[in-house]
Design a protein around this motif. Structure first.
Motif, mmCIF file in Angstrom:
data_model
loop_
_atom_site.group_PDB
_atom_site.id
_atom_site.type_symbol
_atom_site.label_atom_id
_atom_site.label_comp_id
_atom_site.label_asym_id
_atom_site.label_seq_id
_atom_site.Cartn_x
_atom_site.Cartn_y
_atom_site.Cartn_z
ATOM 1 N N LYS A 68 1.103 12.910 -14.186
ATOM 2 C CA LYS A 68 2.384 12.208 -14.080
ATOM 3 C C LYS A 68 2.352 10.910 -14.875
ATOM 4 O O LYS A 68 3.336 10.549 -15.533
ATOM 5 C CB LYS A 68 2.689 11.912 -12.605
ATOM 6 C CG LYS A 68 3.946 11.067 -12.386
ATOM 7 C CD LYS A 68 4.179 10.819 -10.900
ATOM 8 C CE LYS A 68 5.437 9.962 -10.699
ATOM 9 N NZ LYS A 68 5.717 9.737 -9.252
ATOM 10 N N TRP A 69 1.207 10.219 -14.830
ATOM 11 C CA TRP A 69 1.090 8.939 -15.516
ATOM 12 C C TRP A 69 0.501 9.067 -16.912
ATOM 13 O O TRP A 69 0.295 8.057 -17.587
ATOM 14 C CB TRP A 69 0.250 7.973 -14.667
ATOM 15 C CG TRP A 69 1.048 7.395 -13.546
ATOM 16 C CD1 TRP A 69 1.127 7.849 -12.256
ATOM 17 C CD2 TRP A 69 1.940 6.290 -13.628
ATOM 18 N NE1 TRP A 69 2.002 7.082 -11.532
ATOM 19 C CE2 TRP A 69 2.511 6.111 -12.352
ATOM 20 C CE3 TRP A 69 2.307 5.418 -14.656
ATOM 21 C CZ2 TRP A 69 3.433 5.112 -12.083
ATOM 22 C CZ3 TRP A 69 3.224 4.423 -14.387
ATOM 23 C CH2 TRP A 69 3.780 4.273 -13.106
ATOM 24 N N ASN A 70 0.252 10.301 -17.350
ATOM 25 C CA ASN A 70 -0.350 10.528 -18.676
ATOM 26 C C ASN A 70 -1.607 9.674 -18.804
ATOM 27 O O ASN A 70 -1.771 8.908 -19.756
ATOM 28 C CB ASN A 70 0.650 10.188 -19.783
ATOM 29 C CG ASN A 70 0.225 10.738 -21.136
ATOM 30 O OD1 ASN A 70 -0.696 11.551 -21.238
ATOM 31 N ND2 ASN A 70 0.899 10.303 -22.190
ATOM 32 N N MET A 71 -2.518 9.829 -17.829
ATOM 33 C CA MET A 71 -3.604 8.874 -17.644
ATOM 34 C C MET A 71 -4.941 9.576 -17.415
ATOM 35 O O MET A 71 -5.012 10.667 -16.862
ATOM 36 C CB MET A 71 -3.279 7.990 -16.429
ATOM 37 C CG MET A 71 -4.286 6.904 -16.115
ATOM 38 S SD MET A 71 -3.657 5.755 -14.848
ATOM 39 C CE MET A 71 -3.599 6.865 -13.422
ATOM 40 N N GLN A 72 -5.994 8.927 -17.886
ATOM 41 C CA GLN A 72 -7.365 9.234 -17.516
ATOM 42 C C GLN A 72 -7.950 7.984 -16.863
ATOM 43 O O GLN A 72 -7.380 6.904 -16.973
ATOM 44 C CB GLN A 72 -8.183 9.617 -18.758
ATOM 45 C CG GLN A 72 -7.702 10.890 -19.452
ATOM 46 C CD GLN A 72 -8.338 11.052 -20.822
ATOM 47 O OE1 GLN A 72 -7.997 10.318 -21.753
ATOM 48 N NE2 GLN A 72 -9.256 11.999 -20.950
ATOM 49 N N SER A 73 -9.095 8.135 -16.194
ATOM 50 C CA SER A 73 -9.700 6.995 -15.509
ATOM 51 C C SER A 73 -11.207 6.960 -15.736
ATOM 52 O O SER A 73 -11.845 8.002 -15.897
ATOM 53 C CB SER A 73 -9.433 7.068 -13.992
ATOM 54 O OG SER A 73 -8.061 6.903 -13.699
ATOM 55 N N VAL A 74 -11.745 5.742 -15.708
ATOM 56 C CA VAL A 74 -13.188 5.545 -15.714
ATOM 57 C C VAL A 74 -13.634 5.310 -14.277
ATOM 58 O O VAL A 74 -13.111 4.415 -13.606
ATOM 59 C CB VAL A 74 -13.592 4.340 -16.590
ATOM 60 C CG1 VAL A 74 -15.120 4.177 -16.574
ATOM 61 C CG2 VAL A 74 -13.087 4.512 -18.018
ATOM 62 N N LEU A 75 -14.575 6.127 -13.804
ATOM 63 C CA LEU A 75 -15.122 5.992 -12.455
ATOM 64 C C LEU A 75 -16.295 5.014 -12.516
ATOM 65 O O LEU A 75 -17.315 5.300 -13.141
ATOM 66 C CB LEU A 75 -15.576 7.350 -11.923
ATOM 67 C CG LEU A 75 -14.520 8.463 -11.946
ATOM 68 C CD1 LEU A 75 -15.099 9.761 -11.400
ATOM 69 C CD2 LEU A 75 -13.270 8.056 -11.159
ATOM 70 N N VAL A 76 -16.135 3.878 -11.865
ATOM 71 C CA VAL A 76 -17.084 2.773 -12.001
ATOM 72 C C VAL A 76 -18.007 2.706 -10.786
ATOM 73 O O VAL A 76 -17.562 2.472 -9.656
ATOM 74 C CB VAL A 76 -16.340 1.434 -12.171
ATOM 75 C CG1 VAL A 76 -17.328 0.277 -12.273
ATOM 76 C CG2 VAL A 76 -15.434 1.480 -13.403
ATOM 77 N N ASP A 77 -19.295 2.913 -11.031
ATOM 78 C CA ASP A 77 -20.293 2.800 -9.970
ATOM 79 C C ASP A 77 -20.603 1.326 -9.702
ATOM 80 O O ASP A 77 -20.407 0.467 -10.561
ATOM 81 C CB ASP A 77 -21.567 3.535 -10.392
ATOM 82 C CG ASP A 77 -22.609 3.582 -9.289
ATOM 83 O OD1 ASP A 77 -22.219 3.761 -8.113
ATOM 84 O OD2 ASP A 77 -23.807 3.441 -9.587
ATOM 85 N N VAL A 78 -21.082 1.058 -8.493
ATOM 86 C CA VAL A 78 -21.501 -0.290 -8.109
ATOM 87 C C VAL A 78 -22.838 -0.178 -7.383
ATOM 88 O O VAL A 78 -23.012 0.693 -6.537
ATOM 89 C CB VAL A 78 -20.471 -0.967 -7.179
ATOM 90 C CG1 VAL A 78 -20.898 -2.400 -6.861
ATOM 91 C CG2 VAL A 78 -19.086 -0.959 -7.807
#
Length: 362
Positions: free
Chosen positions: A61-71
């Motif tokens: 819907k947002w035409n989006m990808q994401s980076v999954l950030v570990d901590v």
């Protein structure tokens, strides 16, 4: 701080965004659903630890990808990470997610500390990590055996930075906290809720924690000492209360970029025209991030809870989009403001182009 508490903070942020959105002018004067999709997006700072049935559709819907950030966090049980969960999630949806590994300074006095850290990072880079996160443990939490807080410019870390330079891997640096952490709680400050609910990071109550100026100075020295290291300063470099402070560093350090996650309230607390000018001048060095995520497996949540989580996320992304793209009147983290109405060209850079270039993403 345990991971569960940390992600509770994210839930509070999402809830806050929902409330603020409901309290703001709901009329979108210059943003349409079509316009949202016309700009590709990468959220460079997310924490979607667990899969959700709705997440692929929401990203579409947002035409989006994401980076999954570990901590990496040290607690009573040892060093607590979520890398394995993020890796499994990214492998399940390789078209949606990129990965960011993490580094902590626990054990820095050991002669093989740097080599052990490098071996871990090698494995995780080989598994797909495009960044490595360091965070406020450096400067505010983790100490060496002499009892000194470990600053990010500690020379014992240098072999790690040299390794990451060779690998062309970006460091996501959440060093320090907003200036408010060193001040008495102010109900009118956008970070009031966070420090009220996470008093362990309210440095004002802990005089042994180094000053804000000391931590930011060490961060600046680290960047200066590593001009060939790609550095993405998370949360607008912990200087989000002053775009002048950020501007001074962006002018000084060619290898420094910033991302926006969880600091839109600070931007909203400043003059909109000044903030817009900041975005226009540094449009090639700003990346979009949200800090949104989840903290529980899907099978531990009710259908109602999942639907509410999805709605809150969608509304929260929408509010940030409106702030950047429209001239709407908004309330963000309790701060009344007006949208920046950035051009489509600038939005394309901030949401997508800069991330692809700086992080060497596909």
């Amino acid at each position: 701080m345990k991971i569960s508490v940390w992600f509770l903070t994210l839930a509070i942020v999402l809830s806050s965004c929902k409330t603020n959105s409901e309290n703001s002018d709901s009329k979108e004067t210059s943003v349409s659903e079509t316009n949202k999709r016309s700009v590709r997006k990468i959220d460079v700072h997310s924490h979607y630890k667990f899969p959700r049935e709705y997440l692929p559709a929401l990203h579409e819907k947002w035409n989006m990808q994401s980076v999954l950030v570990d901590v990496s966090i040290k607690d009573s049980t040892g060093i607590n990470r979520s890398w394995d969960s993020y890796l499994a999630h990214a492998q399940k949806h390789s078209d949606l997610f990129f990965l960011c590994s993490s580094l902590i300074g626990v054990g820095i006095d050991s002669p093989d500390f740097a080599e052990q850290a490098i071996q871990q990072l090698k494995r995780e880079i080989d598994s797909g990590a495009r960044m490595v996160k360091v965070w406020k443990n450096f400067g505010m939490v983790t100490k060496d055996t002499s009892g000194h807080f470990i600053q990010i410019d500690d020379s014992r870390l240098q072999p790690i930075w040299d390794f990451l330079k060779q690998k062309n891997i970006t460091v996501m640096a959440h060093i320090g906290e907003p200036e408010q952490a060193w001040r008495p709680l102010d109900p009118n400050n956008p970070h009031y809720g966070y420090y009220k609910n996470n008093p362990q990071y309210h440095a004002y109550k802990f005089p042994e924690i180094p000053s804000y100026e000391t931590i930011i100075s060490a961060r600046d020295k680290w960047i200066e000492n590593n001009p060939d290291l790609k550095i993405l300063c998370a949360h607008i470099g912990s200087m989000s209360h002053s775009v002048d402070m950020v501007s001074e560093r962006l002018d000084r350090f060619s290898n420094m970029y910033v991302e926006l996650a969880a600091r839109f309230g600070d931007l909203a607390n400043q003059d909109s025209k000044k903030v817009r000018a900041f975005f226009e001048k540094y449009q090639d060095k700003i990346l979009f991030g949200s800090d949104y995520g989840n903290s529980a497996p899907e099978n531990m949540m009710s259908p109602y809870e999942l639907k509410e989580e999805e709605m809150n996320l969608d509304q929260s992304y929408n509010q940030l989009w409106r702030y950047l793209s429209s001239s709407d009147s908004l309330v963000i983290r309790g701060q009344k403001t007006q949208g920046l109405q950035l051009s489509k060209e600038i939005l394309h850079k901030i949401y997508y182009k800069n991330a692809v270039s700086f992080l060497a993403l596909r």
